[in-house]
Design a protein around this motif. Structure first.
Motif, PDB file in Angstrom:
ATOM      1  N   SER A   1       0.829  -1.205   0.000  1.00 47.17           N
ATOM      2  CA  SER A   1       0.000   0.000   0.000  1.00 47.17           C
ATOM      3  C   SER A   1       0.860   1.251   0.000  1.00 47.17           C
ATOM      4  O   SER A   1       2.029   1.223   0.379  1.00 47.17           O
ATOM      5  CB  SER A   1      -0.927   0.012   1.217  1.00 47.17           C
ATOM      6  OG  SER A   1      -0.175  -0.004   2.423  1.00 47.17           O
ATOM      7  N   ALA A   2       0.285   2.343  -0.460  1.00 47.31           N
ATOM      8  CA  ALA A   2       0.921   3.662  -0.444  1.00 47.31           C
ATOM      9  C   ALA A   2      -0.179   4.706  -0.550  1.00 47.31           C
ATOM     10  O   ALA A   2      -1.243   4.453  -1.151  1.00 47.31           O
ATOM     11  CB  ALA A   2       1.925   3.817  -1.580  1.00 47.31           C
ATOM     12  N   VAL A   3       0.032   5.861   0.039  1.00 51.55           N
ATOM     13  CA  VAL A   3      -0.952   6.936  -0.001  1.00 51.55           C
ATOM     14  C   VAL A   3      -1.222   7.334  -1.454  1.00 51.55           C
ATOM     15  O   VAL A   3      -0.291   7.466  -2.265  1.00 51.55           O
ATOM     16  CB  VAL A   3      -0.447   8.161   0.799  1.00 51.55           C
ATOM     17  CG1 VAL A   3      -1.409   9.332   0.677  1.00 51.55           C
ATOM     18  CG2 VAL A   3      -0.251   7.777   2.266  1.00 51.55           C
ATOM     19  N   ASN A   4      -2.505   7.471  -1.795  1.00 57.81           N
ATOM     20  CA  ASN A   4      -2.975   7.863  -3.132  1.00 57.81           C
ATOM     21  C   ASN A   4      -2.809   6.769  -4.171  1.00 57.81           C
ATOM     22  O   ASN A   4      -2.933   7.023  -5.375  1.00 57.81           O
ATOM     23  CB  ASN A   4      -2.272   9.138  -3.620  1.00 57.81           C
ATOM     24  CG  ASN A   4      -2.562  10.333  -2.732  1.00 57.81           C
ATOM     25  OD1 ASN A   4      -3.660  10.483  -2.198  1.00 57.81           O
ATOM     26  ND2 ASN A   4      -1.555  11.198  -2.554  1.00 57.81           N
ATOM     27  N   PHE A   5      -2.530   5.534  -3.724  1.00 60.78           N
ATOM     28  CA  PHE A   5      -2.457   4.395  -4.637  1.00 60.78           C
ATOM     29  C   PHE A   5      -3.401   3.304  -4.140  1.00 60.78           C
ATOM     30  O   PHE A   5      -3.594   3.139  -2.927  1.00 60.78           O
ATOM     31  CB  PHE A   5      -1.046   3.820  -4.707  1.00 60.78           C
ATOM     32  CG  PHE A   5      -0.053   4.698  -5.413  1.00 60.78           C
ATOM     33  CD1 PHE A   5       0.237   4.501  -6.749  1.00 60.78           C
ATOM     34  CD2 PHE A   5       0.594   5.723  -4.729  1.00 60.78           C
ATOM     35  CE1 PHE A   5       1.162   5.313  -7.399  1.00 60.78           C
ATOM     36  CE2 PHE A   5       1.516   6.534  -5.356  1.00 60.78           C
ATOM     37  CZ  PHE A   5       1.799   6.328  -6.709  1.00 60.78           C
ATOM     38  N   ALA A   6      -3.992   2.573  -5.083  1.00 62.07           N
ATOM     39  CA  ALA A   6      -4.857   1.454  -4.701  1.00 62.07           C
ATOM     40  C   ALA A   6      -4.014   0.351  -4.071  1.00 62.07           C
ATOM     41  O   ALA A   6      -2.892   0.080  -4.514  1.00 62.07           O
ATOM     42  CB  ALA A   6      -5.586   0.925  -5.923  1.00 62.07           C
ATOM     43  N   GLU A   7      -4.556  -0.259  -3.028  1.00 63.29           N
ATOM     44  CA  GLU A   7      -3.861  -1.352  -2.348  1.00 63.29           C
ATOM     45  C   GLU A   7      -3.744  -2.562  -3.272  1.00 63.29           C
ATOM     46  O   GLU A   7      -4.674  -2.899  -4.001  1.00 63.29           O
ATOM     47  CB  GLU A   7      -4.632  -1.713  -1.077  1.00 63.29           C
ATOM     48  CG  GLU A   7      -3.973  -2.765  -0.205  1.00 63.29           C
ATOM     49  CD  GLU A   7      -4.762  -3.014   1.056  1.00 63.29           C
ATOM     50  OE1 GLU A   7      -4.522  -2.324   2.061  1.00 63.29           O
ATOM     51  OE2 GLU A   7      -5.669  -3.884   1.027  1.00 63.29           O
TER      52      GLU A   7
END
Length: 825
Positions: A811-817
């Motif tokens: 996961s990462a902020v502003n990205f789909a898991e």
């Protein structure tokens, strides 16, 4: 002897700890681990460590390992030998509180007979105390039980864990003679007659040769059984055809098998002379080589077969056919990989003999341990067809002295006594060997007076001392001055006796000497044992034109931990080969620590004339015009990327690499011109940056030979997750390498954006390491969150011993898991 893994269920005491604390098992000090285990990679990096940049600011320490071990009653009367493949640095091994043995070489294996220390039918305690002394290594050494541990168990009559030898005595396409030597040990008082059966099975699984003989093994003795097998139409082993045979040896009493062993080996011959160079199976073979250290990047020095095989495969795919283990004996796992993949090996004994390069390095032990070290290395290597060369040492400071030459003769003779089938060399560094008379050499090379030369030297406060000082001086080993130093009669006077001690004269950064040496010594064969990456075009031309020059080993094929700053592009005023926090990687290598090839790798592949497709490298536009310090180990700070937002209209420096006659570069379909590339392998275009498609085409004999495209990436919107495999055996040591890249909506790789990526592993697997290829950064490879570097991070996942599923969540902020499912079976 039966081989049993002891890699699971150890207790590890973190850091320095007293025996009372260990016995009490205080919370926070003890953890359960499985081996291999690199204790150093788990330590907190600190600028205060005396190791400094040499180990990437990882400190040393003292560690204690303990294992509770149930010994069966049935083992009474058996021989039990413990094998430790590698313990860094010095160690003491105890069984049930009694000292069994001590060991000081971190790279040679330990075989310890513990038969007399065991308590049968009950629990036993195995304890290993390890001390990793600071300033004991000038590269990242790792620490602790970083390689596997095994127990070998044999009955009264058995085949020992060491000593079986399989030797090709002669071979061609029609027939081969393979000699098999088998030691048979009888620890009893009564003589025993056993039947020895030797079966050689070919690569296709069919029997190639067999023999069956009786052997009487007298009481309390070891008998050596030696048999010659005829193999018709053998499948020969080489770097191009890595065919492996299996040699199974079984000993029986009254037709009842009592012990057996399987040896993997290859049938091949070696010849060497100044007219034809190195011949493998009668075929002239040039060594397209690279030096490598022993660490595996984000998992540290821990030696896993999957990690070694992956690294070897990637170097093979990049065009290399030879590895030099720098500067220590190679791991068994890497030797196995080289056998399977067809990678020729130069295995190296040591980085120092009697003069230290660091205050606490192995020169403190070498004079009294060298013979055992040579025996250990030869014994480990003997049955591996990949090993063709032994190096007696690397950049030995005493190489310019008569005593150093005597040492070299002694080591060479011992290697030949133990193994006459392979050749020896030594990596001679002109700056180190000629250090005592370097002023004279420089004056002779430059025409300066001693006073003029002294005026040009750095102030004392800027000098770094030791190996750092020599490395910092390496810029003089490039260009005309380097050639003058390499061919200096004074240097020849100093190193001539030393170089003559080996089968092959090995030269580090002395390229001009390769041809000059043949004039001085027409019977000598020469090898570039260590060379600068950017010198490959010039150097390989010398290799191709001169049969007596065997090849080249570049420094280096794969980036590594420690020697930090050797190749880092410091745009902030940092100095290479200095304690520049937070440098942790060397920052060089054709391949980075994630396994991604850099543009220099494609130049080298073109020079090796492997394939005809072109490749592209673009100098970082965000660094254009900024002053940067460089070392001769550095090539160009470029990327295979045409994504440079904010630099529209500015000029980009674009390299095209190809093994071809001509190349042509296109930007958004418009030709930027066709240029001749034959013989130089690289051309540079100055291109005004405009987003879109940058395309290179190569031409051979007027016809298109290949093309490659770089596409400008848009905003990164997704995480691209790729594992090198999704199924792993439930063995507790198998690995999968998971790359995570930033991509735009169309699937284009975006190297310019960055994201903090978090990983979570659940189920039947664990996170072994996580990180980026950033050579100068803070953070731990055990952290579950890392920032991408050039758009990438990588995780290494280790299978558990229980079968089932493992779920990896990225996961990462502003990205789909993203989720990755691994099948552990």
């Amino acid at each position: 002897m039966k081989k049993i893994s002891l890699n699971q269920n150890w207790q590890f005491a973190k850091g320095t700890i007293t025996m009372m604390e260990l016995m009490m098992g205080e919370a926070g000090n003890i953890e359960n681990i499985d081996l291999p285990h690199d204790a150093m990679i788990y330590q907190e990096r600190t600028p205060a460590t005396a190791n400094a940049h040499q180990t990437g600011f990882y400190p040393g320490g003292e560690y204690t390992y303990m294992k509770k071990w149930e010994i069966p009653e049935a083992w009474k009367g058996c021989t039990v030998v413990l094998e430790f493949e590698g313990v860094a640095d010095t160690c003491r091994i105890y069984m049930n509180g009694d000292l069994v043995t001590e060991h000081v070489n971190p790279y040679t294996g330990i075989f310890a007979d513990v038969s007399g220390y065991l308590k049968y039918g009950q629990e036993n305690e195995l304890k290993v105390e390890v001390c990793s002394i600071e300033q004991s290594s000038r590269w990242y050494s790792g620490a602790g039980l970083y390689r596997p541990v095994y127990a070998w168990v044999g009955k009264i009559v058995h085949i020992p864990a060491q000593g079986v030898r399989v030797t090709t005595r002669e071979a061609d396409c029609e027939a081969a003679v393979v000699e098999v030597e088998v030691p048979i040990c009888n620890r009893g008082m009564v003589s025993e007659t056993v039947q020895v059966e030797i079966t050689l099975t070919g690569p296709n699984g069919t029997e190639a040769a067999a023999e069956h003989i009786p052997v009487t093994v007298f009481g309390e003795s070891t008998q050596m059984c030696c048999q010659r097998l005829l193999v018709e139409h053998p499948a020969l082993w080489s770097d191009e055809t890595p065919n492996l045979y299996s040699c199974r040896i079984t000993i029986s009493e009254d037709e009842n098998p009592i012990d057996s062993v399987n040896i993997s080996t290859g049938i091949r011959t070696l010849r060497l002379n100044a007219k034809h160079g190195l011949l493998v199976n009668g075929k002239p073979t040039k060594l397209r080589g690279t030096c490598i250290h022993h660490d595996n990047g984000i998992i540290g020095a821990a030696t896993f077969p999957d990690a070694e095989y992956r690294r070897c495969r990637q170097m093979k795919e990049a065009g290399f056919n030879a590895l030099r283990s720098a500067h220590h004996p190679m791991s068994k796992a890497m030797l196995d990989a080289c056998d399977k993949l067809g990678m020729l090996v130069m295995d190296e004994l040591s980085d120092m003999w009697t003069r230290t390069k660091n205050p606490h390095d192995y020169a403190n032990y070498f004079p009294t341990h060298w013979k055992q070290d040579v025996w250990d290395m030869v014994e480990k290597n003997y049955n591996h067809p990949c090993v063709i060369l032994y190096s007696t040492g690397n950049e030995i400071p005493e190489a310019g002295t008569p005593k150093g030459a005597e040492w070299n003769r002694r080591i060479h003779a011992e290697m030949k006594r133990l193994d006459a089938t392979r050749y020896t060399t030594n990596g001679i560094n002109g700056l180190m060997a000629g250090n005592d008379r370097m002023g004279e050499i420089m004056c002779q090379a430059t025409g300066m007076t001693p006073e003029q030369l002294e005026a040009m030297q750095q102030p004392d406060e800027q000098k770094r001392g030791g190996a750092d000082e020599i490395n910092g001086m390496a810029e003089v080993m490039v260009g005309p001055l380097a050639d003058a130093i390499a061919t200096s009669p004074i240097l020849e006077e100093m190193i001539g006796e030393f170089a003559a001690a080996n089968d092959i004269a090995g030269y580090n950064y002395l390229t001009a000497l390769h041809e000059e040496d043949h004039i001085r010594h027409p019977n000598r064969v020469v090898l570039g044992t260590e060379t600068f990456p950017a010198d490959i075009v010039h150097l390989w031309d010398i290799v191709k034109r001169n049969p007596h020059v065997l090849g080249d080993f570049t420094w280096t094929g794969y980036d590594y931990l420690g020697e930090a700053g050797c190749g880092i592009f410091h745009y902030n005023g940092g100095v290479n080969f200095s304690a520049h926090w937070p440098d942790r990687l060397a920052g060089i290598g054709d391949i980075d620590i994630l396994g991604d090839r850099k543009p220099i790798s494609y130049l080298r592949q073109a020079v090796f004339e492997i394939g005809h497709a072109p490749s592209i490298g673009v100098l970082r536009m965000d660094k254009a015009g900024i002053e940067v310090g460089k070392t001769p180990w550095m090539w160009k700070d470029n990327l295979a990327s045409w994504t440079w937002p904010g630099y529209e209209g500015e000029t980009a420096s674009v390299d095209v690499y190809a093994n071809a006659d001509e190349v042509e570069l296109f930007l958004n379909g418009e030709s930027l011109g066709r240029k001749s590339i034959g013989g130089v392998y690289v051309v540079t275009y100055e291109v005004p940056y405009h987003p879109g498609k940058l395309e290179a085409v190569s031409y051979l004999n007027g016809a298109e030979a290949g093309r490659t495209v770089l596409q400008t990436a848009g905003k990164a919107v997704k995480l691209k997750v790729e594992a090198d495999r999704n199924e792993l055996p439930a063995d507790g040591e198998s690995l999968t390498f998971v790359k995570i890249r930033l991509e735009d909506a169309a699937g284009n790789f975006n190297r310019r954006e960055s994201a903090a990526v978090t990983i979570k592993v659940e189920g039947c697997a664990a996170l072994q390491g996580f990180g980026s290829a950033d050579p100068s950064c803070e953070g731990s490879y055990q952290s579950h969150t890392w920032n991408t570097y050039d758009g990438s991070v990588m995780a290494v996942i280790r299978a558990a011993k229980c079968p089932g599923e493992a779920i990896v969540t990225i996961s990462a902020v502003n990205f789909a898991e993203e989720k990755l499912v691994l099948n552990i079976k």
